[in-house]
Design an enzyme around this catalytic site. Structure first.
Site, mmCIF file in Angstrom:
data_model
loop_
_atom_site.group_PDB
_atom_site.id
_atom_site.type_symbol
_atom_site.label_atom_id
_atom_site.label_comp_id
_atom_site.label_asym_id
_atom_site.label_seq_id
_atom_site.Cartn_x
_atom_site.Cartn_y
_atom_site.Cartn_z
ATOM 1 N N TRP A 165 11.939 28.559 0.639
ATOM 2 C CA TRP A 165 11.052 29.915 0.806
ATOM 3 C C TRP A 165 9.820 29.796 1.840
ATOM 4 C CZ3 TRP A 165 7.987 30.381 -4.802
ATOM 5 C CH2 TRP A 165 7.076 31.205 -4.507
ATOM 6 N N PRO A 166 9.314 28.608 2.058
ATOM 7 C CA PRO A 166 8.146 28.660 3.105
ATOM 8 C C PRO A 166 8.825 28.812 4.454
ATOM 9 C CG PRO A 166 8.013 26.681 1.471
ATOM 10 C CD PRO A 166 9.060 27.524 1.334
ATOM 11 N N ASP A 215 16.738 24.161 10.645
ATOM 12 C CA ASP A 215 17.776 23.122 10.373
ATOM 13 C C ASP A 215 17.772 22.025 11.376
ATOM 14 O OD1 ASP A 215 18.322 25.452 8.889
ATOM 15 O OD2 ASP A 215 20.410 25.759 9.338
ATOM 16 N N TYR A 260 11.186 30.711 5.468
ATOM 17 C CA TYR A 260 11.509 31.876 5.722
ATOM 18 C C TYR A 260 10.200 33.074 5.799
ATOM 19 C CZ TYR A 260 16.565 31.301 5.561
ATOM 20 O OH TYR A 260 17.700 30.768 5.984
ATOM 21 N N ASP A 276 19.093 29.384 -0.663
ATOM 22 C CA ASP A 276 18.864 29.706 0.827
ATOM 23 C C ASP A 276 18.126 31.104 0.896
ATOM 24 O OD1 ASP A 276 18.662 29.706 3.437
ATOM 25 O OD2 ASP A 276 20.742 28.945 3.991
HETATM 26 C C1 GLA Z 1 20.707 27.935 6.564
HETATM 27 C C2 GLA Z 1 20.249 26.553 5.902
HETATM 28 C C3 GLA Z 1 20.823 25.472 6.159
HETATM 29 C C4 GLA Z 1 22.380 25.810 5.780
HETATM 30 C C5 GLA Z 1 23.026 27.260 6.483
HETATM 31 C C6 GLA Z 1 24.269 27.552 5.586
HETATM 32 O O1 GLA Z 1 20.884 27.730 7.850
HETATM 33 O O2 GLA Z 1 18.961 26.500 6.459
HETATM 34 O O3 GLA Z 1 20.465 24.267 5.668
HETATM 35 O O4 GLA Z 1 22.328 25.733 4.155
HETATM 36 O O5 GLA Z 1 22.132 28.181 6.071
HETATM 37 O O6 GLA Z 1 24.698 28.700 5.966
#
Ligand code: GLA
Length: 431
Positions: free
Chosen positions: A195-196, A222, A198, A161
């Site tokens: 990576w992309p 997400d 963020y 992450d």
């Molecule tokens: C980010 C990721 C998710 C998950 C959470 C966990 O939001 O994009 O897929 O891994 O962190 O904290």
């Protein structure tokens, strides 16, 4: 001699250039498949009040048991993946990451052994920055040590992450360094990046570079258990297809995030849409659901062999949206043997099933049914549409927010008499 040497150098340079195309770890030649805890189980750490939903070795062992026993592994779902919240709040005396001892009393090595004994692989989670998104120790400054720790434990996939990454330079360096660190361990570990995702708010990612370091990468927010989430992922993907589609291929894939089929928020038609479009997008297929409690219908959809075969097609080309026509979207994905997967999505959220008529000449730049093709419907149910040619029209009926997934297989030479008499304008009213 000089000419021969010149050729040798040219071949070597070409070989190196090819090798640099995708992360050269031999993994993810087709999109990886498995189960990942995050969307369904989040950061549930209180096992006293949620013994069956907390992030614990028991949860992953139960999922491994079911993946092996209930046809999932045999359908291709291979990786059992831990997401955030598995760690203890601090590193151990040797600066190594360690699991929460209450929830993982036997440690990750034992869990990996268990998962491997079921013919499955284990995935784990870390973060490029100072902390994970949920606040557990990040890998910044410890990439080599953490990669080695994961390898020593027998881990097979790392989801890395990007929370708390600091500057964009640190983000890029961190993702690259972890990739190199994993490689140095000598263990085969699929490297899943964000990576992309963020980078995107600030700068356009260099996807050629991303693909050199990662086996798959998230671009967008997400996923969550609602239609609005699925459609926002589809919209983002279609509107960025010119930059992301050609990058995908064996060894490196765009990751539109987990399958949420079998949970609470999607209607049946919306679950069909997610499955069909994740196949079209050549997406890694990580389910986040509770395999202990899943409806037979969701299970059949997730284990549908024809859809999985489209997702896993060895040509490894990601599909794209061909057109958006009022409330209908037409997507296609080139497959091996000059075949095409075709998805017709009805984006209308009012009313009943709608008919969509389109020419086969729309498909594969006019080549999918040239001179003829046989068309199968794969979702929502399996049906044979018979033979068609390059001037045929197809008429499909699609439920609101649903998708009809078809596969068109080209027929190179077709005796005239084999074409149905009405094949120039086949009627699919029977649908
Ligand atoms: C980010 C990721 C998710 C998950 C959470 C966990 O939001 O994009 O897929 O891994 O962190 O904290």
């Amino acid at each position: 001699m000089a000419a021969a040497l010149g050729w040798a150098v040219a071949v070597l340079v070409l070989a190196l250039a090819e090798g640099a195309d995708a992360l050269d770890n031999g993994l993810a030649r087709t999109p990886p498949m498995g189960w990942l805890h995050w969307e369904r189980f989040l950061c549930t750490t209180d096992c006293a009040s949620a013994p069956h939903a907390c992030v614990s070795e028991q949860l992953f062992m139960q999922m491994a048991d079911l993946l092996a026993a209930e046809g999932w592994r045999d359908a291709g779902y291979e990786y059992v993946c831990i997401d955030d919240c598995w760690m203890a709040p601090s590193r151990d005396g040797g600066d190594r990451l360690q699991p929460d001892t209450q929830r993982f009393p036997h440690g990750i090595r034992r869990l990996a052994d268990y998962v491997h004994s079921k013919g499955l692989k284990l995935g784990i989670y870390g973060d490029v920055g100072n902390k994970t998104c949920a606040g557990y120790p990040g890998s910044y400054g410890h990439y080599d040590l953490d990669a080695q720790t994961f390898a020593d434990w027998g881990v097979d996939l790392l989801k890395f992450d990007g929370c708390y990454h600091g500057t964009l330079d640190l983000l890029a360096e961190g993702y690259k360094n972890m990739s190199l660190a994993l490689n140095k361990t000598g263990r085969s570990i699929v490297y899943s990046c964000e990576w992309p995702f963020y980078m995107l708010p600030v700068q356009k990612p260099n996807y050629t570079e991303v693909k050199q370091y990662c086996n798959h990468w998230r671009n967008f927010a997400d996923v969550f258990d609602a239609w609005i989430s699925i459609k926002s992922i589809l919209d983002w993907t279609a509107s960025h297809q010119d930059i992301i589609v050609d990058v995908a291929g064996p060894g490196g894939w765009n990751d539109p995030d987990m399958l949420v089929i079998g949970n609470f928020g999607l209607s049946w038609d919306q679950q069909v849409t997610q499955m069909a479009l994740w196949a079209i997008m050549a997406a890694p297929l990580f389910m986040s659901n509770d395999l202990r409690q899943i409806s037979p219908q969701a299970k059949r959809l997730l284990q549908n062999k024809e859809v999985i075969a489209i997702n896993q097609d060895p040509l490894g080309k990601q599909g794209y949206r061909i057109t958006k026509d009022n409330n209908f979207e037409l997507w296609e994905r080139p497959l091996t043997g000059r075949a095409y997967a075709v998805a017709v999505v009805n984006r209308q959220e009012i009313g009943g099933p709608q008919l969509f008529t389109f020419a086969t000449s729309f498909l594969g730049n006019g080549l999918a049914c040239n001179p003829a093709c046989s068309i199968q419907q794969i979702l929502p149910t399996s049906e044979d549409y018979g033979l068609h040619n390059w001037v045929s029209f197809l008429k499909v009926k699609v439920n609101p927010t649903g998708t009809v997934l078809l596969k068109a297989a080209v027929i190179e030479e077709l005796p005239e008499e084999k074409l149905a008499p009405n094949s120039k304008k086949p009627s699919l009213d029977t649908l």
